[in-house]
Design a protein around this motif. Structure first.
Motif, PDB file in Angstrom:
ATOM      1  N   SER A  96      -7.900  -0.465 -13.489  1.00  0.00           N
ATOM      2  CA  SER A  96      -8.202  -1.229 -12.270  1.00  0.00           C
ATOM      3  C   SER A  96      -7.699  -0.492 -11.034  1.00  0.00           C
ATOM      4  CB  SER A  96      -7.551  -2.618 -12.331  1.00  0.00           C
ATOM      5  OG  SER A  96      -8.102  -3.371 -13.383  1.00  0.00           O
ATOM      6  N   ILE A  97      -6.533   0.126 -11.144  1.00  0.00           N
ATOM      7  CA  ILE A  97      -5.954   0.874 -10.018  1.00  0.00           C
ATOM      8  C   ILE A  97      -6.859   2.050  -9.647  1.00  0.00           C
ATOM      9  CG2 ILE A  97      -4.053   2.452  -9.383  1.00  0.00           C
ATOM     10  CD1 ILE A  97      -2.149   0.450 -10.770  1.00  0.00           C
ATOM     11  N   GLU A  98      -7.365   2.755 -10.654  1.00  0.00           N
ATOM     12  CA  GLU A  98      -8.267   3.891 -10.396  1.00  0.00           C
ATOM     13  C   GLU A  98      -9.539   3.416  -9.702  1.00  0.00           C
ATOM     14  OE1 GLU A  98      -7.580   7.133 -10.697  1.00  0.00           O
ATOM     15  OE2 GLU A  98      -5.592   6.360 -11.178  1.00  0.00           O
ATOM     16  N   ASP A  99     -10.090   2.279 -10.172  1.00  0.00           N
ATOM     17  CA  ASP A  99     -11.308   1.728  -9.550  1.00  0.00           C
ATOM     18  C   ASP A  99     -11.043   1.315  -8.105  1.00  0.00           C
ATOM     19  OD1 ASP A  99     -12.654   2.075 -11.912  1.00  0.00           O
ATOM     20  OD2 ASP A  99     -12.449  -0.019 -12.581  1.00  0.00           O
ATOM     21  N   LEU A 100      -9.902   0.704  -7.869  1.00  0.00           N
ATOM     22  CA  LEU A 100      -9.555   0.244  -6.525  1.00  0.00           C
ATOM     23  C   LEU A 100      -9.334   1.419  -5.568  1.00  0.00           C
ATOM     24  CD1 LEU A 100      -7.176  -2.713  -7.454  1.00  0.00           C
ATOM     25  CD2 LEU A 100      -9.349  -2.921  -6.220  1.00  0.00           C
ATOM     26  N   LYS A 101      -8.809   2.517  -6.099  1.00  0.00           N
ATOM     27  CA  LYS A 101      -8.614   3.718  -5.271  1.00  0.00           C
ATOM     28  C   LYS A 101      -9.959   4.234  -4.760  1.00  0.00           C
ATOM     29  CE  LYS A 101      -4.254   5.515  -7.138  1.00  0.00           C
ATOM     30  NZ  LYS A 101      -3.645   6.549  -8.012  1.00  0.00           N
ATOM     31  N   GLU A 102     -10.953   4.167  -5.632  1.00  0.00           N
ATOM     32  CA  GLU A 102     -12.300   4.587  -5.222  1.00  0.00           C
ATOM     33  C   GLU A 102     -12.875   3.629  -4.182  1.00  0.00           C
ATOM     34  OE1 GLU A 102     -14.046   7.384  -5.964  1.00  0.00           O
ATOM     35  OE2 GLU A 102     -12.117   7.979  -6.832  1.00  0.00           O
ATOM     36  N   MET A 103     -12.655   2.311  -4.431  1.00  0.00           N
ATOM     37  CA  MET A 103     -13.159   1.298  -3.493  1.00  0.00           C
ATOM     38  C   MET A 103     -12.493   1.429  -2.124  1.00  0.00           C
ATOM     39  SD  MET A 103     -13.376  -2.086  -5.915  1.00  0.00           S
ATOM     40  CE  MET A 103     -13.728  -3.198  -4.547  1.00  0.00           C
ATOM     41  N   ALA A 104     -11.231   1.868  -2.109  1.00  0.00           N
ATOM     42  CA  ALA A 104     -10.485   2.011  -0.847  1.00  0.00           C
ATOM     43  C   ALA A 104     -11.091   3.091   0.037  1.00  0.00           C
ATOM     44  CB  ALA A 104      -9.026   2.320  -1.142  1.00  0.00           C
ATOM     45  N   LYS A 105     -11.895   3.999  -0.575  1.00  0.00           N
ATOM     46  CA  LYS A 105     -12.550   5.074   0.197  1.00  0.00           C
ATOM     47  C   LYS A 105     -13.883   4.619   0.778  1.00  0.00           C
ATOM     48  CE  LYS A 105     -10.637   8.552  -2.985  1.00  0.00           C
ATOM     49  NZ  LYS A 105     -10.996   9.495  -4.070  1.00  0.00           N
ATOM     50  N   ARG A 122       3.165  -3.243 -10.960  1.00  0.00           N
ATOM     51  CA  ARG A 122       3.087  -3.702 -12.351  1.00  0.00           C
ATOM     52  C   ARG A 122       3.189  -2.557 -13.351  1.00  0.00           C
ATOM     53  NH1 ARG A 122       4.074  -7.123 -14.898  1.00  0.00           N
ATOM     54  NH2 ARG A 122       2.243  -7.543 -16.177  1.00  0.00           N
ATOM     55  N   LEU A 123       2.683  -1.376 -12.980  1.00  0.00           N
ATOM     56  CA  LEU A 123       2.690  -0.252 -13.939  1.00  0.00           C
ATOM     57  C   LEU A 123       4.102   0.165 -14.358  1.00  0.00           C
ATOM     58  CD1 LEU A 123      -0.198   2.252 -13.117  1.00  0.00           C
ATOM     59  CD2 LEU A 123      -0.029   0.595 -14.955  1.00  0.00           C
ATOM     60  N   PRO A 124       5.020   0.450 -13.412  1.00  0.00           N
ATOM     61  CA  PRO A 124       6.374   0.823 -13.846  1.00  0.00           C
ATOM     62  C   PRO A 124       7.076  -0.283 -14.630  1.00  0.00           C
ATOM     63  CG  PRO A 124       6.264   0.606 -11.439  1.00  0.00           C
ATOM     64  CD  PRO A 124       4.869   0.588 -11.944  1.00  0.00           C
ATOM     65  N   GLU A 164      -7.323  -2.092  -0.773  1.00  0.00           N
ATOM     66  CA  GLU A 164      -5.937  -1.699  -0.448  1.00  0.00           C
ATOM     67  C   GLU A 164      -4.960  -2.839  -0.745  1.00  0.00           C
ATOM     68  OE1 GLU A 164      -4.648   1.055   0.312  1.00  0.00           O
ATOM     69  OE2 GLU A 164      -6.263   2.341   1.056  1.00  0.00           O
ATOM     70  N   MET A 165      -5.381  -4.062  -0.403  1.00  0.00           N
ATOM     71  CA  MET A 165      -4.520  -5.222  -0.653  1.00  0.00           C
ATOM     72  C   MET A 165      -4.293  -5.433  -2.151  1.00  0.00           C
ATOM     73  SD  MET A 165      -5.990  -7.928   2.184  1.00  0.00           S
ATOM     74  CE  MET A 165      -5.102  -9.319   1.493  1.00  0.00           C
ATOM     75  N   GLU A 166      -5.343  -5.299  -2.930  1.00  0.00           N
ATOM     76  CA  GLU A 166      -5.227  -5.468  -4.381  1.00  0.00           C
ATOM     77  C   GLU A 166      -4.388  -4.344  -5.000  1.00  0.00           C
ATOM     78  OE1 GLU A 166      -8.597  -6.527  -6.767  1.00  0.00           O
ATOM     79  OE2 GLU A 166      -9.623  -7.436  -5.060  1.00  0.00           O
ATOM     80  N   LEU A 167      -4.525  -3.154  -4.432  1.00  0.00           N
ATOM     81  CA  LEU A 167      -3.721  -2.014  -4.914  1.00  0.00           C
ATOM     82  C   LEU A 167      -2.225  -2.282  -4.718  1.00  0.00           C
ATOM     83  CD1 LEU A 167      -5.592   1.248  -3.838  1.00  0.00           C
ATOM     84  CD2 LEU A 167      -4.751   0.723  -6.124  1.00  0.00           C
ATOM     85  N   GLU A 168      -1.890  -2.837  -3.563  1.00  0.00           N
ATOM     86  CA  GLU A 168      -0.484  -3.144  -3.262  1.00  0.00           C
ATOM     87  C   GLU A 168       0.093  -4.139  -4.264  1.00  0.00           C
ATOM     88  OE1 GLU A 168       1.635  -1.774  -0.974  1.00  0.00           O
ATOM     89  OE2 GLU A 168      -0.033  -0.353  -0.859  1.00  0.00           O
TER      90      GLU A 168
END
Length: 354
Positions: free
Chosen positions: A57-66, A86-88, A77-81
């Motif tokens: 999901s993070i990878e997909d959101l990074k693409e969407m942020a562009k 959660r990952l660590p 960006e908000m969802e990424l934050e």
């Protein structure tokens, strides 16, 4: 770490396939073994699946942020934050789940409590500890079966043996073995002086037939009349049973069952647990590094905890943990102490792996 997680996932999927095999479905022993292994891997597999889902999901959101659309980019960006922290957290949890588990963690236990130094007060404290563990078992949804009790004239117990059965009992109870010390003013003390007494606790995992093989030819069976407080006979039939394992010299008595047959069956459970426990202690002696990473040695002589009544304080000396809630602990609210012990042991094992 991720190679190990993929191997666990592969094994989990393989077990699911095997459990659907008609040949295994009819093999109760094999099916039980696989079910147990599956349960042991399930949490790790679920957490790993959650980790992979969030990472994707993070990878997909990074693409969407562009994206050139400011609204879509801002939402991503908000969802990424929200997702990034959660990952660590999941990585840390996976590291703990990958710590090699004690093979006995899922087992039921047989507990023995004895009054030690302090005479009548030590026996009263032994009965207080028994009550604490029964209350703790109730809160955990576990069952208690008393196997043998030697009452003292003071109203306490000079010795009590009981089984606790339920889910993952040993994983929580294994830290209780050792000498427990109480500091309080006994009811019989007229001067109001604080006395120090001790009781010893021994927690043994229930031995299954696959763990050890004990031949009845090696066991001497003696029967005698059950006795109550002060040693008086409480019945005229020889329902109490004493088992002696001749090769090791281990002796077990049981008299709290309704019949000689029940007492013999209970005594055999305790005897097997004692033999298995002695084997485990020998293994621990041989595995020096593993023993050092454990919380305590499990030896009766090791002073593990103090219960100070005037200060309402419980201190676990092995990890320097203190809680000012003795009244709650004695009512079975033992979880904060147990959780602190589990956390510390996990830290030690993680440090040993680095």
């Amino acid at each position: 770490m991720f190679e190990r997680l993929e191997a666990i996932l592969e094994r989990y999927e393989k077990i699911n396939e095997m459990m659907a095999d008609p040949a295994i479905v009819t093999d109760i022993k094999k099916l039980t073994e696989l079910s147990k292994e599956q349960r042991g891997l399930e949490e790790t597999v679920n957490v790993y699946a959650e980790y992979k889902e969030i990472a994707a999901s993070i990878e997909d959101l990074k693409e969407m942020a562009k994206d050139t659309d400011p609204e879509i980019s801002e939402m991503a960006e908000m969802e990424l934050e929200e997702l990034k922290p959660r990952l660590p957290e999941l990585e840390e949890r996976l590291e703990i789940l990958l710590i090699p588990k004690d093979p006995n963690d899922e087992k039921n236990v047989i507990v023995e409590i004895r009054g030690a130094a302090g005479g009548d007060e030590a026996n009263i404290f032994a009965s207080d500890l028994y009550r604490m563990y029964t209350k703790y078992a109730e809160l955990k949804g576990w069952k208690i079966q008393v196997m043998n009790v030697d009452y003292s004239e003071s109203g306490g117990m000079s010795q009590v043996e009981f089984m606790i059965s339920g889910e993952s009992v040993y994983s929580h109870m294994k830290y209780e073995s050792g000498a427990h010390r109480v500091q309080r003013v006994p009811a019989t003390e007229s001067q109001g002086r604080i006395h120090t007494s001790t009781a010893t606790v021994l927690v043994m995992p229930e031995a299954e037939d696959v763990d050890i093989e004990v031949s009845m030819n090696d066991i001497r069976v003696d029967t005698f009349c059950s006795s109550g407080p002060g040693g008086q006979s409480v019945n005229t039939t020889k329902s109490a049973v004493r088992l002696t394992h001749v090769p090791t010299g281990i002796v077990v008595s049981c008299q709290d069952g309704k019949s000689q047959h029940e007492n013999k069956a209970n005594a055999l459970k305790v005897l097997k647990a004692r033999i298995y426990d002695s084997i485990l202690q020998e293994r621990l002696e041989a595995e020096g590094e593993e023993r050092r990473s454990k919380i305590g040695t499990g030896e009766r002589s090791e002073k593990i905890r103090t219960y100070n009544y005037p200060q309402n304080r419980v201190t676990d000396h092995r990890i320097g943990f203190t809680i000012q809630q003795l009244d709650r602990v004695m009512e079975g609210k033992l979880e904060p102490v147990v959780e602190a012990l589990i956390t510390e042991e996990q830290k030690r094992k993680l440090a040993a792996q680095d």
